[in-house]
Enzyme design. Structure first.
Site, PDB file in Angstrom:
ATOM      1  N   ASP A   1       0.835  -1.195   0.000  1.00  0.00           N
ATOM      2  CA  ASP A   1       0.000   0.000   0.000  1.00  0.00           C
ATOM      3  C   ASP A   1       0.875   1.254   0.000  1.00  0.00           C
ATOM      4  O   ASP A   1       2.033   1.223   0.426  1.00  0.00           O
ATOM      5  CB  ASP A   1      -0.909   0.014   1.225  1.00  0.00           C
ATOM      6  CG  ASP A   1      -1.924  -1.118   1.212  1.00  0.00           C
ATOM      7  OD1 ASP A   1      -2.304  -1.562   0.114  1.00  0.00           O
ATOM      8  OD2 ASP A   1      -2.321  -1.562   2.312  1.00  0.00           O
ATOM      9  N   LYS A   2       0.289   2.343  -0.440  1.00  0.00           N
ATOM     10  CA  LYS A   2       1.016   3.616  -0.523  1.00  0.00           C
ATOM     11  C   LYS A   2       1.745   3.940   0.779  1.00  0.00           C
ATOM     12  O   LYS A   2       2.918   4.342   0.760  1.00  0.00           O
ATOM     13  CB  LYS A   2       0.035   4.739  -0.866  1.00  0.00           C
ATOM     14  CG  LYS A   2       0.642   6.135  -0.831  1.00  0.00           C
ATOM     15  CD  LYS A   2      -0.419   7.199  -1.045  1.00  0.00           C
ATOM     16  CE  LYS A   2       0.177   8.598  -0.878  1.00  0.00           C
ATOM     17  NZ  LYS A   2      -0.860   9.661  -1.022  1.00  0.00           N
TER      18      LYS A   2
END
Length: 316
Positions: free
Chosen positions: A135-136
């Site tokens: 994820d970011k």
């Protein structure tokens, strides 16, 4: 000619060939895969089958894939923290805030853009060679294949669950012991940006053990057996130990009691999930040798853990 090979996972048993290929090779369009089936560029255990024929699971798929440009993203000069690199494999330490794949709202400034600048030849590989994602706002180790054979090898290892992926996560609550969460995950019924535990979801298995306990928080080491989107975040929230800072699955923020000023300030400023991909182990796609890498937590997460420890010392 490039031959991609993979075993049909048992969970796809009973599905049609064209449907199985769409699940196993998601980086190619369904129309492209159907075209290759009709052109007899797909073999199942050495045999040519029609797209509507059903598979039993466990068959060897050989796909004659064209080496075509599959990415149109622009190369960008974005620094990469390279942990390891050779002719077939690249291991990077992804920083917090870096989006992995281009998508709506993030067409530029992604890891794909950085990889195409570092190695332009990755544009002929599915997703620029990226075979799993973070994820970011999750940091840590990420593997990238630099050749199609390496890509095939890494995908097969993921399907066989032989790759060792371990994460460090700081969760809310005082855990008494480690354990395993074996709950299927699927799309949230009302919010398409979230996932959730649901009976009709895909199999998801998360193992965790204790690393360090605090009065109201626990640092755990998590080992993934499967790799569903947001798996750790969803599973930990499901068992009522959500990740610190998780803006999606963590619930409403409440300042823990008995925080000293430094810890309170750190909690207020920690706006991401406290999750770090700390260890990655795999069979090298060229040599077959087992390789493993470790990466320390980023400064913000380590700082928060140090402050938690110091805060407890203050109260003794």
């Amino acid at each position: 000619m490039t031959i991609l090979t993979a075993r049909v996972p048992d969970e796809l048993a009973g599905m049609r060939l064209d449907q199985c290929l769409a699940e196993m090779f998601p980086d190619y369009s369904r129309s492209k895969l159907q075209t290759w089936i009709k052109a007899e560029r797909v073999k199942i255990d050495g045999q040519i089958l029609r797209g509507r024929e059903k598979l039993d699971g466990g068959e060897l798929v050989e796909l004659d894939a064209e080496a075509e440009v599959v990415l149109t993203s622009d190369p960008e000069d974005i620094p990469l923290d390279i942990v390891y690199e050779d002719d077939s494999l690249l291991i990077i330490n992804k920083p917090v805030g870096l989006v992995v794949h281009p998508a709506a709202g993030h067409w530029q400034g992604t890891l794909v853009n950085a990889l195409l600048n570092h190695e332009p030849g990755l544009n002929v590989l599915p997703r620029a060679g990226i075979v799993h994602r973070l994820d970011k706002d999750t940091s840590g180790l990420l593997m990238i294949a630099k050749t199609l054979p390496a890509h095939t090898s890494l995908v097969e290892q993921l399907q066989e669950r032989s790759i060792n992926r371990e994460y460090l996560a700081l969760v809310k609550g005082w855990m008494t012991a480690g354990g395993t969460v074996d709950e299927p995950i699927g799309r949230h019924p009302t919010d398409r940006k979230r996932n959730a535990v649901r009976r009709d979801g895909k199999e998801a298995i998360t193992h965790y053990r204790l690393e360090q306990r605090f009065k109201r928080h626990t640092l755990i080491r998590v080992k993934l057996e499967t790799g569903r989107t947001h798996q750790i975040r969803v599973h930990m929230s499901h068992i009522h130990y959500p990740l610190v800072g998780d803006q999606v699955y963590g619930g409403r923020f409440q300042m823990p009691a008995d925080c000293n000023p430094a810890l309170a300030e750190a909690f207020r400023g920690f706006k991401r999930q406290a999750l770090h991909a700390a260890r990655l182990g795999l069979e090298h796609p060229e040599t077959g040798e087992y390789c493993e890498w470790e990466q320390e937590m980023p400064e913000d997460m380590q700082h928060l853990i140090d402050l938690l420890a110091a805060n407890e010392l203050d109260q003794t």
